[in-house]
Design an enzyme around this catalytic site. Structure first.
Site, PDB file in Angstrom:
ATOM      1  N   CYS A 137     -16.349  -4.298   4.277  1.00 26.27           N
ATOM      2  CA  CYS A 137     -16.978  -5.161   3.267  1.00 26.27           C
ATOM      3  C   CYS A 137     -18.333  -5.711   3.709  1.00 26.27           C
ATOM      4  O   CYS A 137     -19.288  -5.730   2.927  1.00 26.27           O
ATOM      5  CB  CYS A 137     -16.048  -6.306   2.920  1.00 26.27           C
ATOM      6  N   GLN A 164     -18.064 -14.999   7.407  1.00 27.77           N
ATOM      7  CA  GLN A 164     -17.116 -14.224   6.611  1.00 27.77           C
ATOM      8  C   GLN A 164     -15.944 -15.060   6.100  1.00 27.77           C
ATOM      9  O   GLN A 164     -15.386 -15.896   6.816  1.00 27.77           O
ATOM     10  CB  GLN A 164     -16.624 -13.022   7.431  1.00 27.77           C
ATOM     11  N   GLY A 168     -11.246 -11.743   3.776  1.00 33.60           N
ATOM     12  CA  GLY A 168     -11.414 -10.531   4.580  1.00 33.60           C
ATOM     13  C   GLY A 168     -10.249 -10.321   5.527  1.00 33.60           C
ATOM     14  O   GLY A 168      -9.963  -9.202   5.951  1.00 33.60           O
ATOM     15  N   ARG A 270     -15.939 -15.872  11.347  1.00 32.01           N
ATOM     16  CA  ARG A 270     -15.103 -16.277  10.202  1.00 32.01           C
ATOM     17  C   ARG A 270     -15.344 -17.756   9.926  1.00 32.01           C
ATOM     18  O   ARG A 270     -15.320 -18.573  10.848  1.00 32.01           O
ATOM     19  CB  ARG A 270     -13.627 -16.072  10.568  1.00 32.01           C
ATOM     20  N   HIS A 277     -18.498 -13.168   1.422  1.00 28.07           N
ATOM     21  CA  HIS A 277     -19.088 -13.053   2.752  1.00 28.07           C
ATOM     22  C   HIS A 277     -20.592 -13.357   2.657  1.00 28.07           C
ATOM     23  O   HIS A 277     -21.279 -12.843   1.770  1.00 28.07           O
ATOM     24  CB  HIS A 277     -18.932 -11.630   3.287  1.00 28.07           C
TER      25      HIS A 277
HETATM   26  N1  HSE Z   1     -13.012  -6.798   8.137  1.00 25.97           N
HETATM   27  C1  HSE Z   1     -13.453  -7.668   7.091  1.00 25.97           C
HETATM   28  C2  HSE Z   1     -13.137  -9.097   7.397  1.00 25.97           C
HETATM   29  C3  HSE Z   1     -12.802  -7.342   5.801  1.00 25.97           C
HETATM   30  O1  HSE Z   1     -12.266  -9.338   8.236  1.00 25.97           O
HETATM   31  O2  HSE Z   1     -13.740  -9.979   6.802  1.00 25.97           O
HETATM   32  C4  HSE Z   1     -12.876  -6.054   5.163  1.00 25.97           C
HETATM   33  O3  HSE Z   1     -13.811  -5.123   5.446  1.00 25.97           O
END
Ligand code: HSE
Length: 372
Positions: A137, A164, A168, A270, A277
């Protein structure tokens, strides 16, 4: 003409649900005959009136799967790992469209992001490619945001610092984020009532609460609400996370290595947002363009890019996850040439991780394949 038979697996999960909603909005189901499969509830009534079968089919039954011209799965990598090789071993020649990452870097998989790599998709369709996988993503959202620069072949490197969303990591993580928020609030709700109370006492209570045995952190392992987590996905060693590795490697695969090699690297974090995102990009161009030229190219990248003027009011009002959640817009703002180097530009971009980051490229490849 006979309509293609499309089997959908994993439609009940978060990405699957977003996908079905988009497909209904775009009347996609009129274009093909759809069958819904389930790994756990085969034989139950199918909830969709546009399904060819009023019962759910068994996603573990190879014979039923083999009858499909196209299988689209949002069921996850474990399902793909279990079923895909068997279908191919049984000479199934259909198209496999996958949201999961398991097949993504395989030689015979194309990472689908048609506003960026439609030429590659068309070429691969013509040469008989049958495996189509949605991209990470963060990578897809980044490429959509700077599409206008990439297609002019003027990007030397991109450094991406990500913010993010919980989505996700999955639906359970979104729930957990909200539980953490609620848990924190509840420990200080009395103190908050007192307008003259000490903010430092409130803060200390929150800091102590992070250590509570019963603080909800089964999924994130640590607090995300009131905190952040500067690591996403597995540890590849050398201080690199898998999410960061994908930035460069998936970009090159999506672009089919045709452009001058773009380097992408960064740091993935995160934060406590729900499903959008954000990324702060620092981009090194191979030429000295004016800010107006850069803005012009970015806004002409594709129809979803929406440029937000780089001033305080426009930015705080319009450049936020809250503003773009549930929409296909790719917001790009804070565009400014940095004083570090005349060829370096910085920007902030935000997109819905469940739409362009997951579901949308899948429904679009399905349409591309079925109109061919
Ligand atoms: N790997 C991404 C995330 C989500 O953890 O935000 C999907 O691609």
């Amino acid at each position: 003409m006979n309509k293609h038979k499309v089997g959908i697996v994993g439609w009940r999960g978060m990405v699957g649900s977003v996908l079905i909603k988009r497909m209904i909005e775009e009347k996609d189901f009129e274009k093909f005959s759809t069958f819904f499969f389930s790994t756990s509830q085969a034989g139950d009534d199918c909830p969709f009136r546009f399904s060819e079968s009023n019962k759910l089919l068994d996603a573990n039954n190879l014979d039923d799967l083999k009858k499909m011209d196209i299988i689209l799965t949002c069921q996850g990598s474990d399902f793909t790992e279990k079923v895909y090789p068997k279908l191919r071993d049984h000479s199934w020649q259909g198209h496999w469209i996958d949201a999961a990452s398991f097949l993504r870097m395989n030689e015979d998989s194309v990472i689908i992001l048609d506003p960026i790599n439609r030429n590659l998709i068309d070429k691969k369709l013509e040469t008989g490619n049958k495996t189509w996988v949605g991209g990470n993503c963060t990578v897809s959202l980044m490429l959509l945001a700077i599409n206008g620069l990439i297609k002019e072949n003027i990007v030397e490197w991109v450094s991406s610092m990500t913010y993010q969303a919980a989505s996700g990591a999955g639906a359970n993580n979104m729930r957990e984020l909200l539980k953490q928020m609620g848990y924190l609030h509840q420990t200080v709700s009395d103190l908050l009532e007192d307008k003259n109370g000490s903010i430092l006492e409130i803060d200390q209570t929150i800091t102590n609460t992070f250590q509570d045995q019963s603080f909800p952190k089964e999924n994130f392992l640590v607090p995300l609400a009131g905190s952040l987590i500067p690591w996403i996905d597995s540890d590849l060693g050398g201080g690199l996370s898998k999410e960061e590795w994908k930035g460069h490697n998936e970009t090159l695969k999506i672009l089919d290595h045709h452009y001058d090699p773009i380097k992408v690297d960064g740091l993935c974090v995160r934060i406590g947002t729900m499903r959008c995102h954000s990324q702060a990009l620092t981009i090194k161009l191979n030429q000295n363009l004016s800010e107006d030229d850069i803005l012009d190219k970015i806004s002409n990248g594709n129809e979803w890019v929406k440029v937000i003027s780089n001033n305080r009011d426009e930015t705080i009002q319009n450049l936020s996850p809250a503003k773009v959640s549930g929409k296909l817009d790719i917001l790009v703002g804070r565009v400014r040439k940095l004083k570090l180097d005349e060829n370096i530009v910085s920007l902030f971009t935000i997109g819905d991780q469940l739409l362009w980051g997951a579901a949308e490229p899948l429904r679009r490849i399905l349409s591309i394949i079925t109109v061919k």
